[in-house]
Design a protein around this motif. Structure first.
Motif, PDB file in Angstrom:
ATOM      1  N   HIS A 264       0.832  -1.203   0.000  1.00 34.20           N
ATOM      2  CA  HIS A 264       0.000   0.000   0.000  1.00 34.20           C
ATOM      3  C   HIS A 264       0.872   1.260   0.000  1.00 34.20           C
ATOM      4  O   HIS A 264       0.542   2.254  -0.661  1.00 34.20           O
ATOM      5  N   ALA A 265       1.986   1.223   0.731  1.00 31.94           N
ATOM      6  CA  ALA A 265       2.892   2.374   0.746  1.00 31.94           C
ATOM      7  C   ALA A 265       3.473   2.619  -0.643  1.00 31.94           C
ATOM      8  O   ALA A 265       3.632   3.775  -1.071  1.00 31.94           O
ATOM      9  N   GLN A 266       3.784   1.530  -1.379  1.00 36.55           N
ATOM     10  CA  GLN A 266       4.293   1.670  -2.750  1.00 36.55           C
ATOM     11  C   GLN A 266       3.246   2.305  -3.657  1.00 36.55           C
ATOM     12  O   GLN A 266       3.563   3.118  -4.528  1.00 36.55           O
ATOM     13  N   ILE A 267       1.991   1.941  -3.452  1.00 36.68           N
ATOM     14  CA  ILE A 267       0.919   2.517  -4.271  1.00 36.68           C
ATOM     15  C   ILE A 267       0.774   4.013  -3.981  1.00 36.68           C
ATOM     16  O   ILE A 267       0.610   4.822  -4.901  1.00 36.68           O
ATOM     17  N   TYR A 268       0.870   4.390  -2.721  1.00 36.73           N
ATOM     18  CA  TYR A 268       0.801   5.822  -2.378  1.00 36.73           C
ATOM     19  C   TYR A 268       2.001   6.581  -2.950  1.00 36.73           C
ATOM     20  O   TYR A 268       1.866   7.740  -3.364  1.00 36.73           O
ATOM     21  N   LEU A 269       3.173   5.919  -2.968  1.00 34.22           N
ATOM     22  CA  LEU A 269       4.341   6.548  -3.592  1.00 34.22           C
ATOM     23  C   LEU A 269       4.108   6.721  -5.087  1.00 34.22           C
ATOM     24  O   LEU A 269       4.480   7.756  -5.664  1.00 34.22           O
ATOM     25  N   PHE A 270       3.496   5.730  -5.711  1.00 36.17           N
ATOM     26  CA  PHE A 270       3.140   5.857  -7.133  1.00 36.17           C
ATOM     27  C   PHE A 270       2.216   7.047  -7.369  1.00 36.17           C
ATOM     28  O   PHE A 270       2.384   7.795  -8.336  1.00 36.17           O
ATOM     29  N   VAL A 271       1.237   7.249  -6.495  1.00 39.64           N
ATOM     30  CA  VAL A 271       0.306   8.379  -6.634  1.00 39.64           C
ATOM     31  C   VAL A 271       1.075   9.698  -6.622  1.00 39.64           C
ATOM     32  O   VAL A 271       0.843  10.592  -7.457  1.00 39.64           O
ATOM     33  N   PHE A 272       2.024   9.824  -5.682  1.00 38.96           N
ATOM     34  CA  PHE A 272       2.826  11.045  -5.608  1.00 38.96           C
ATOM     35  C   PHE A 272       3.673  11.230  -6.867  1.00 38.96           C
ATOM     36  O   PHE A 272       3.701  12.313  -7.469  1.00 38.96           O
ATOM     37  N   LEU A 273       4.343  10.165  -7.294  1.00 37.18           N
ATOM     38  CA  LEU A 273       5.216  10.275  -8.463  1.00 37.18           C
ATOM     39  C   LEU A 273       4.415  10.478  -9.749  1.00 37.18           C
ATOM     40  O   LEU A 273       4.866  11.169 -10.668  1.00 37.18           O
ATOM     41  N   PHE A 274       3.211   9.908  -9.816  1.00 34.84           N
ATOM     42  CA  PHE A 274       2.363  10.145 -10.979  1.00 34.84           C
ATOM     43  C   PHE A 274       1.913  11.603 -11.023  1.00 34.84           C
ATOM     44  O   PHE A 274       1.792  12.190 -12.104  1.00 34.84           O
ATOM     45  N   ALA A 275       1.688  12.200  -9.853  1.00 37.75           N
ATOM     46  CA  ALA A 275       1.342  13.624  -9.795  1.00 37.75           C
ATOM     47  C   ALA A 275       2.482  14.473 -10.349  1.00 37.75           C
ATOM     48  O   ALA A 275       2.255  15.477 -11.041  1.00 37.75           O
ATOM     49  N   ILE A 276       3.727  14.063 -10.070  1.00 42.38           N
ATOM     50  CA  ILE A 276       4.888  14.752 -10.633  1.00 42.38           C
ATOM     51  C   ILE A 276       4.866  14.654 -12.153  1.00 42.38           C
ATOM     52  O   ILE A 276       5.072  15.640 -12.863  1.00 42.38           O
ATOM     53  N   ALA A 277       4.597  13.443 -12.657  1.00 40.41           N
ATOM     54  CA  ALA A 277       4.556  13.246 -14.112  1.00 40.41           C
ATOM     55  C   ALA A 277       3.448  14.082 -14.739  1.00 40.41           C
ATOM     56  O   ALA A 277       3.632  14.689 -15.800  1.00 40.41           O
ATOM     57  N   ALA A 278       2.286  14.121 -14.089  1.00 40.00           N
ATOM     58  CA  ALA A 278       1.151  14.870 -14.637  1.00 40.00           C
ATOM     59  C   ALA A 278       1.432  16.373 -14.667  1.00 40.00           C
ATOM     60  O   ALA A 278       0.997  17.079 -15.581  1.00 40.00           O
ATOM     61  N   GLY A 279       2.188  16.867 -13.669  1.00 39.73           N
ATOM     62  CA  GLY A 279       2.447  18.298 -13.604  1.00 39.73           C
ATOM     63  C   GLY A 279       3.654  18.770 -14.390  1.00 39.73           C
ATOM     64  O   GLY A 279       3.821  19.967 -14.628  1.00 39.73           O
ATOM     65  N   THR A 280       4.492  17.816 -14.821  1.00 39.93           N
ATOM     66  CA  THR A 280       5.751  18.180 -15.471  1.00 39.93           C
ATOM     67  C   THR A 280       5.535  18.995 -16.740  1.00 39.93           C
ATOM     68  O   THR A 280       6.254  19.959 -16.999  1.00 39.93           O
ATOM     69  N   PHE A 281       4.551  18.595 -17.539  1.00 36.31           N
ATOM     70  CA  PHE A 281       4.382  19.235 -18.835  1.00 36.31           C
ATOM     71  C   PHE A 281       3.919  20.684 -18.729  1.00 36.31           C
ATOM     72  O   PHE A 281       4.006  21.440 -19.680  1.00 36.31           O
ATOM     73  N   ILE A 282       3.451  21.081 -17.561  1.00 36.09           N
ATOM     74  CA  ILE A 282       2.925  22.441 -17.397  1.00 36.09           C
ATOM     75  C   ILE A 282       4.037  23.480 -17.471  1.00 36.09           C
ATOM     76  O   ILE A 282       3.904  24.515 -18.124  1.00 36.09           O
ATOM     77  N   GLY A 283       5.163  23.206 -16.794  1.00 36.03           N
ATOM     78  CA  GLY A 283       6.197  24.227 -16.622  1.00 36.03           C
ATOM     79  C   GLY A 283       6.782  24.762 -17.902  1.00 36.03           C
ATOM     80  O   GLY A 283       6.941  25.974 -18.060  1.00 36.03           O
ATOM     81  N   GLY A 284       7.121  23.872 -18.849  1.00 37.23           N
ATOM     82  CA  GLY A 284       7.781  24.316 -20.078  1.00 37.23           C
ATOM     83  C   GLY A 284       6.907  25.185 -20.960  1.00 37.23           C
ATOM     84  O   GLY A 284       7.272  26.329 -21.263  1.00 37.23           O
ATOM     85  N   PRO A 285       5.736  24.709 -21.409  1.00 39.38           N
ATOM     86  CA  PRO A 285       4.882  25.538 -22.264  1.00 39.38           C
ATOM     87  C   PRO A 285       4.424  26.831 -21.600  1.00 39.38           C
ATOM     88  O   PRO A 285       4.371  27.877 -22.245  1.00 39.38           O
ATOM     89  N   VAL A 286       4.098  26.764 -20.302  1.00 42.75           N
ATOM     90  CA  VAL A 286       3.679  27.986 -19.600  1.00 42.75           C
ATOM     91  C   VAL A 286       4.851  28.951 -19.515  1.00 42.75           C
ATOM     92  O   VAL A 286       4.688  30.173 -19.667  1.00 42.75           O
ATOM     93  N   GLY A 287       6.064  28.411 -19.284  1.00 50.76           N
ATOM     94  CA  GLY A 287       7.247  29.269 -19.264  1.00 50.76           C
ATOM     95  C   GLY A 287       7.500  29.924 -20.602  1.00 50.76           C
ATOM     96  O   GLY A 287       7.914  31.081 -20.678  1.00 50.76           O
ATOM     97  N   ASP A 288       7.263  29.182 -21.711  1.00 52.28           N
ATOM     98  CA  ASP A 288       7.381  29.770 -23.050  1.00 52.28           C
ATOM     99  C   ASP A 288       6.427  30.947 -23.214  1.00 52.28           C
ATOM    100  O   ASP A 288       6.726  31.913 -23.917  1.00 52.28           O
ATOM    101  N   ARG A 289       5.265  30.860 -22.565  1.00 53.94           N
ATOM    102  CA  ARG A 289       4.214  31.865 -22.759  1.00 53.94           C
ATOM    103  C   ARG A 289       4.328  33.054 -21.799  1.00 53.94           C
ATOM    104  O   ARG A 289       4.226  34.210 -22.220  1.00 53.94           O
ATOM    105  N   ILE A 290       4.498  32.791 -20.510  1.00 53.64           N
ATOM    106  CA  ILE A 290       4.447  33.882 -19.527  1.00 53.64           C
ATOM    107  C   ILE A 290       5.814  34.243 -18.958  1.00 53.64           C
ATOM    108  O   ILE A 290       5.934  35.234 -18.230  1.00 53.64           O
ATOM    109  N   GLY A 291       6.835  33.447 -19.253  1.00 52.46           N
ATOM    110  CA  GLY A 291       8.154  33.719 -18.695  1.00 52.46           C
ATOM    111  C   GLY A 291       8.522  32.681 -17.657  1.00 52.46           C
ATOM    112  O   GLY A 291       7.696  32.300 -16.812  1.00 52.46           O
ATOM    113  N   ARG A 292       9.758  32.205 -17.696  1.00 50.50           N
ATOM    114  CA  ARG A 292      10.173  31.107 -16.839  1.00 50.50           C
ATOM    115  C   ARG A 292      10.317  31.526 -15.377  1.00 50.50           C
ATOM    116  O   ARG A 292      10.132  30.720 -14.471  1.00 50.50           O
ATOM    117  N   LYS A 293      10.641  32.797 -15.146  1.00 50.13           N
ATOM    118  CA  LYS A 293      10.805  33.246 -13.769  1.00 50.13           C
ATOM    119  C   LYS A 293       9.507  33.095 -12.981  1.00 50.13           C
ATOM    120  O   LYS A 293       9.527  32.695 -11.801  1.00 50.13           O
TER     121      LYS A 293
END
Length: 410
Positions: A264-293
């Motif tokens: 069960h602890a491994q599954i909860y770790l997967f949930v956290f790491l999957f959240a990282i994967a889901a959020g990763t794509f946001i930073g680059g395109p948004v940075g291209d648009r509004i600025g990386r800072k």
């Protein structure tokens, strides 16, 4: 007439070099997924290895430190070398080291051999990341943030799969089942060979990106550039020291505080790491648009309220808070890396190697120190201390405002 034809050919070549090659970016993202799936098996099997070899938390931290240092020390050197002498087949060579380390990990029965095994996987990572990041930059067509995020999302998706696969395969079947994951390494080598052939056929793209970077960079003094790079590295320290507390010890924290099982602890770790994967794509395109800072501001400092609340939450809210932390924090690295590459144009491999290497190094050092702290105090105390690390994001205010990506589009 010949001159006109030559000019037209040059224009056509330049337009070709400016196009985003999504097939290459997807292939790079896929190999990053395979590479990081294999790497994520290392922390995923910590509970099993800790029990079978009777290890302390400090020794668990040393495993991470060995893996991360073998990756981090070599990455800037690999990036610096390949900036001057590109090595198209280096991706496949790096994965061969990973394959060797993975097979060793399946059969080891001593702490020392565990360290050797993870060191081999770390060397594979050191070769892979700088050169793959350069290829993503070459194939970006000027959309550097998007390309880097697409590349990163593959890695983070792979990182999230490790604990899930460990819970489903390695925990019930035992250590020898790790050898089956060598098939992933072999698949990665096949795909990498195809990417290498594209690399050989498109050397003009590397030159085009270097010229583009040289014309779009802001005119900052060397002192200001060095100071900005220092701030970025401090932010990387904050992100990866805090991340080490979650990737290396989150399962132990959940088992200790809430009494959940290993699976069960491994599954909860997967949930956290999957959240990282889901959020990763946001930073680059948004940075291209509004600025990386602005992305860096939000992604590091924005984690602070959730990090401060988590040590005081019950199991349900701990999992919910970890999802918010993963999504917000994951957007930082792509924005930081592309920001740094715009500060130092023409050194894509060196900057990628430096920042990937420093990130891996901080994760390793953080894991070792936090393991020692856990042995001396408790896992709960580790999370109370680490909750304050995202406040270092306030240093983002010292970064200069650059809009390299917008100028490149213009």
């Amino acid at each position: 007439m010949d001159t006109v034809l030559d000019d037209e050919a040059a224009v056509a070549a330049r337009k070709t070099a400016e196009k985003t090659v999504f097939s290459v970016l997807v292939a790079l993202s896929f190999t990053h997924l395979l590479n990081d799936t294999i790497q994520s098996l290392i922390p995923a099997i910590y509970p099993m290895v800790k029990d079978s070899l009777q290890l302390s938390f400090s020794q668990v931290g040393l495993i991470t430190l060995t893996f991360q240092l073998s990756a981090s020390i070599l990455q800037p050197l690999v990036g610096m070398y390949t900036d001057k002498r590109p090595q198209p087949y280096s991706l496949a060579i790096g994965m061969t080291f990973t394959l060797a380390g993975l097979l060793c990990l399946a059969f080891v029965h001593s702490f020392a051999m565990v360290l050797v095994s993870v060191a081999l996987v770390g060397i594979g990572s050191a070769v892979f990341h700088p050169e793959a990041s350069r290829l993503a930059y070459m194939a970006s067509g000027g959309r550097h943030g998007m390309a880097q995020s697409l590349f990163q999302v593959g890695g983070n998706a792979g990182s999230s799969l490790g604990p899930l696969l460990a819970a489903a395969i390695i925990v019930p079947l035992g250590q020898l089942s790790i050898a089956w994951f060598s098939l992933l390494a072999l698949l990665a080598i096949v795909v990498m060979m195809r990417i290498s052939r594209w690399y050989l056929a498109n050397p003009h793209r590397a030159k085009a990106k270097k010229k583009s970077a040289a014309t779009t960079t802001l005119r900052l003094s060397k002192g200001k550039v060095a100071f900005a790079l220092f701030i970025l590295l401090v932010l990387i320290f904050s992100k990866y020291f805090y991340m080490a507390s979650l990737t290396s010890y989150y399962t132990f924290y959940l088992m200790d505080k809430f009494g959940v099982s290993v699976q069960h602890a491994q599954i909860y770790l997967f949930v956290f790491l999957f959240a990282i994967a889901a959020g990763t794509f946001i930073g680059g395109p948004v940075g291209d648009r509004i600025g990386r800072k602005y992305v860096i501001w939000i992604s590091i400092l924005g984690v602070a309220p959730f990090a401060l609340l988590m040590p005081h939450a019950n199991l349900f809210w701990t999992v919910i808070l970890s999802v918010f932390i993963g999504i917000i924090l994951s957007s930082a690295f792509s924005a930081i890396l592309v920001y740094a590459q715009e500060l130092v144009p023409g050194k894509v491999g060196l900057i990628a190697g430096l920042f990937f290497g420093f990130a891996f190094g901080m994760a390793g050092v953080g894991s070792a120190l936090l393991g020692e702290l856990a042995d001396r105090t408790s896992i709960n105390y580790v999370y109370q201390v680490c909750a304050y690390l995202p406040l270092i994001g306030l240093l983002t205010g010292f970064l200069p405002n650059i809009e390299g990506s917008r100028k490149a589009k213009a």
